[in-house]
Design an enzyme around this catalytic site. Structure first.
Site, PDB file in Angstrom:
ATOM      1  N   GLY A 305       1.078  -0.992   0.470  1.00  0.00           N
ATOM      2  CA  GLY A 305       0.142  -0.066   0.099  1.00  0.00           C
ATOM      3  C   GLY A 305       0.319   1.156  -0.083  1.00  0.00           C
ATOM      4  O   GLY A 305       0.973   1.817  -0.749  1.00  0.00           O
ATOM      5  N   TYR A 347       4.239   8.543  15.547  1.00  0.00           N
ATOM      6  CA  TYR A 347       5.534   7.493  14.877  1.00  0.00           C
ATOM      7  C   TYR A 347       6.447   8.101  14.995  1.00  0.00           C
ATOM      8  O   TYR A 347       7.264   7.647  14.806  1.00  0.00           O
ATOM      9  CB  TYR A 347       5.195   7.025  13.644  1.00  0.00           C
ATOM     10  CG  TYR A 347       3.836   6.116  13.861  1.00  0.00           C
ATOM     11  CD1 TYR A 347       2.886   5.341  14.151  1.00  0.00           C
ATOM     12  CD2 TYR A 347       2.771   7.175  12.197  1.00  0.00           C
ATOM     13  CE1 TYR A 347       1.938   4.460  14.555  1.00  0.00           C
ATOM     14  CE2 TYR A 347       1.530   5.368  12.068  1.00  0.00           C
ATOM     15  CZ  TYR A 347       1.102   4.930  13.189  1.00  0.00           C
ATOM     16  OH  TYR A 347      -0.460   4.312  13.140  1.00  0.00           O
ATOM     17  N   CYS A 374      -3.521  23.434  17.578  1.00  0.00           N
ATOM     18  CA  CYS A 374      -2.863  23.658  19.008  1.00  0.00           C
ATOM     19  C   CYS A 374      -2.892  22.524  19.883  1.00  0.00           C
ATOM     20  O   CYS A 374      -3.348  22.577  20.542  1.00  0.00           O
ATOM     21  CB  CYS A 374      -4.622  24.962  19.910  1.00  0.00           C
ATOM     22  SG  CYS A 374      -5.487  26.457  18.806  1.00  0.00           S
ATOM     23  N   GLU A 375      -1.582  22.586  19.387  1.00  0.00           N
ATOM     24  CA  GLU A 375      -1.141  21.675  19.752  1.00  0.00           C
ATOM     25  C   GLU A 375       0.571  21.763  20.323  1.00  0.00           C
ATOM     26  O   GLU A 375       0.985  22.053  19.117  1.00  0.00           O
ATOM     27  CB  GLU A 375      -1.286  19.992  19.615  1.00  0.00           C
ATOM     28  CG  GLU A 375      -2.947  19.791  19.962  1.00  0.00           C
ATOM     29  CD  GLU A 375      -3.099  19.326  21.337  1.00  0.00           C
ATOM     30  OE1 GLU A 375      -2.397  19.021  21.919  1.00  0.00           O
ATOM     31  OE2 GLU A 375      -4.677  18.954  20.849  1.00  0.00           O
TER      32      GLU A 375
END
Length: 446
Positions: A305, A347, A374-375
């Protein structure tokens, strides 16, 4: 003023600094110093469709499908739809001779809407609901990968005609890497541990059902695997288990699906899977295992994939601001981030970032590309080299973003998901439109 400003004709002779390991094959700088993909300038796409935007090189997808078919002429190549499942991709890969695997009713609907022959669809998933299994059976999918004893019960009630199934086994092969992508170990949520009582019970139950046809086994070792020897070991263990089924039940299984997980390079120097070497190792392991157990050679299936679509994708962002922190980092904030690329946060993925609207030749700075969400952890790329004279409004491009970006995208902060724009032969077309505020509001119930 630079030498290129004085002598513009020198631009056509500028060497490409785009790493061929992570960019689509048809990527280069044009005479104006802009990055072009499929004959289309990325800056023009940003102007026409806005940013953030996913760009997908159709020819790159097709070329990679052909490469797998050449490397494995006797195997079934099944595109793993979870990497990127939209109608255009389903059409491209099936036109190139691939089958398609889906893991939800939604992905199944996309494949069917794209005209994929149901017989060439494989239904996956460790938590398939009654409704999803019902949809798969009614559609006539070619195979369903059984992941639990419950699914056997449900399928036996749903199937009114013979339904071909595979049993997913965990072969106990640890490919190391991030825990979230190690799916071949025994203690994890997918499938049945190879050789376990549960696996034996699954086989026995299926064989007792008149409308279920057990045709083979399935396994998946993990993701971003670059060592092909792991697949050779999987072949040896899985063929041995197929021989046990023949011994215990007198049934010869004819299909062995080895899953996908083939590594691609996200940055220069990253290890990736050599599919020609993989083909040789699988062939040798299959010959040896079948000879050892006097077992007829099964048909091999592979499920790439990411390896089909990752390098075909490039994401475009526009610079919103540049902030220099005394004694700290330089933050380049763009109009996208973890909403369209959650792989960095999930990851720890690492990417290259380059300016797309010009070919920078002057001094560089070390910068961190930050997202708009907002992180504090909304970082797209840390400590990368960008032009020291970078300005708000310029376009940045991130390569190798064709897999698991659109699939994992969210509407966090109520920001709509980006469009997908296909390029080929100097033309571009919209495959998926941008998700708007009106789209998000449409789900609200008065």
């Amino acid at each position: 003023m630079t030498l290129l400003d004085i002598f513009p004709s020198l631009r056509t002779g500028m060497p490409s600094r785009l790493d061929p390991a992570v960019w689509p094959r048809d990527t280069h700088y044009d005479g104006d110093g802009r990055i072009t993909l499929g004959g289309v300038a990325l800056a023009d796409i940003a102007d026409q469709y806005g940013t953030a935007t996913y760009v997908l090189d159709e020819e790159e997808v097709r070329t990679r499908c052909r490469a797998y078919r050449r490397a494995f002429p006797e195997a079934e190549i099944i595109y793993a739809g979870k990497a990127l499942m939209i109608k255009a991709i389903a059409e491209w890969v099936t036109q190139e001779g691939l089958s398609v695997d889906v893991c939800s009713a939604g992905e199944l609907a996309v494949a069917l809407a794209a005209g994929v022959d149901p017989a060439r669809i494989v239904m996956h998933g460790n938590g398939k609901s009654f409704d999803e299994l019902d949809a798969a059976v009614r559609a006539g999918v070619g195979r369903i990968v059984v992941d639990s004893l419950t699914e056997i019960t449900l399928l036996s009630a749903l199937a009114t005609e013979p339904q071909r199934v595979l049993v997913r086994l965990s072969p106990g092969i640890d490919v190391h890497g991030h825990p979230a992508v190690r799916t071949g170990v025994l203690d994890q949520k997918f499938g049945f541990p190879l050789g376990s009582d549960a696996a034996n019970e699954a086989v026995a139950r299926i064989l007792r059902q008149p409308n279920l046809r057990l045709v083979g086994f399935h396994c998946h070792l993990g993701s971003q695997i670059h060592d092909p020897d792991h697949y050779g070991e999987a072949v040896r263990r899985m063929v041995a288990e197929m021989a046990h089924v023949r011994q215990d039940h007198g049934v010869i299984l004819t299909e062995l699906d080895l899953g996908g997980g083939h590594a691609v390079a996200y940055r220069g120097g990253d290890a990736e899977m050599n599919i020609a070497e993989l083909a040789d190792i699988i062939e040798d392991a299959l010959d040896a295992a079948c000879a050892r157990h006097h077992f007829p050679r099964p048909v091999i299936a592979l499920e790439p994939g990411r390896a089909i679509v990752a390098r075909a994708g490039v994401t475009l962002y526009r610079v919103l601001s540049i902030k220099h922190i005394d004694g700290g980092h330089t933050y380049v904030t763009v109009d996208g981030g973890m909403g369209d690329n959650s792989r960095v946060a999930l990851y720890g993925a690492r990417y290259e970032v380059v300016v797309a609207n010009r070919h920078p030749t002057g001094p560089q700075m070390t910068a961190t590309v930050a997202g708009r969400y907002c992180e504090a952890g909304d970082i797209l790329a840390a400590d990368i080299r960008l032009p020291a004279d970078l300005r708000p409004g310029e376009v940045l491009a991130v390569p190798c973003t064709g897999a698991y970006h659109h699939s994992l995208a969210s509407a966090y902060n109520s920001v709509g998901r980006p469009p997908i724009i296909a390029v080929r032969g100097g033309r571009c077309r919209e495959l998926i439109r941008r998700e708007t505020t009106a789209d998000l509001m449409a789900r609200e119930v008065e």
